[in-house]
Design a protein around this motif. Structure first.
Motif: not given
Length: 228
Positions: A118-127, A148-152, A193-202
């Motif tokens: 996560l330290r290397d993620v390029k973000l706009d306003l949030a990720h 890879g962007l979030l939507a309401e 202006r907000i991106s995201g990623q899915k985590h499928s673990g615990i």
């Protein structure tokens, strides 16, 4: 990159355990919850940590100190007796966080998402790190688009894990007063202006005594989620 642990919540669902102990200091397998987070942050290369405190916050400050025993440097953002919610709490802590992107993580979650990348993620306003909807939050929060962007809105919604990267600009004009994070995120999501990623673990939200016991059992069986 600095990291902020959001630890100012009252922990109402944990009462009466939190009447005299702040939730981050509740113990799982003999260790306060906040220590698992501090250890994970240290292992992932984070060294400068900000912790916001409110209810019984002096106990957290006395326990964690300056962070030296974890190889960390800890600063505290004291919100007084009444917590400012997530957005207000981050806004108050901005002078400690600086003017570059930072990681923020809820003190009451357990997740095996690897924090170092996560330290290397390029973000706009949030990720934001998103997860499948848990039983206690079946409606989800946001949809994750193919770009890879979030939507309401979207066919499939996911739940915000409580782990996010933020640019200080996201909180421009946000007062250091009680304010939830959702309306701040909604405005930026509408601007794409907000991106995201899915985590499928615990992932666990340690919000109730039963979930605290469940995590204690996980640790006891050496299945504690530790990822850097």
């Amino acid at each position: 990159m600095k990291a902020m642990i959001l630890a100012a919540g009252r922990g109402e669902r944990m009462r009466p355990l939190t009447d005299h102990t702040p939730k981050p200091l509740l113990r799982a397998a003999g260790k306060p919850l906040i220590e698992y987070t501090l250890e994970n942050l240290a292992a992932a290369g984070f060294t400068d940590i900000v912790i916001n405190i409110a209810h019984l916050g002096a106990l957290i400050k006395n326990h964690c100190g300056n962070g030296a025993r974890w190889g960390l440097s800890i600063a505290y953002s004291d919100e007084g007796e009444t917590a400012l919610e997530t957005a207000g709490g981050i806004a108050k802590a901005l002078p400690l966080l600086g003017d570059t992107p930072f990681l923020a993580i809820n003190a009451d979650i357990v997740c095996d998402c690897s924090l170092r990348p996560l330290r290397d993620v390029k973000l706009d306003l949030a990720h934001l790190v998103m997860i499948d909807n848990p039983p206690h939050h079946p409606e989800g929060d946001f949809a994750l688009t193919d770009s890879g962007l979030l939507a309401e809105q979207g066919e499939t919604k996911l739940t915000f894990s409580g782990i996010g990267l933020y640019h200080p600009e996201l909180f421009k004009g946000v007062p250091a007063a009680p304010l939830k994070l959702r309306p701040v995120l909604n405005r930026a999501i509408q601007q794409q202006r907000i991106s995201g990623q899915k985590h499928s673990g615990i992932w666990l939200d340690i919000g109730t005594p039963d979930r605290l016991e469940h995590f204690s059992n996980m640790v006891g069986s050496e299945r504690a989620p530790i990822k850097t």
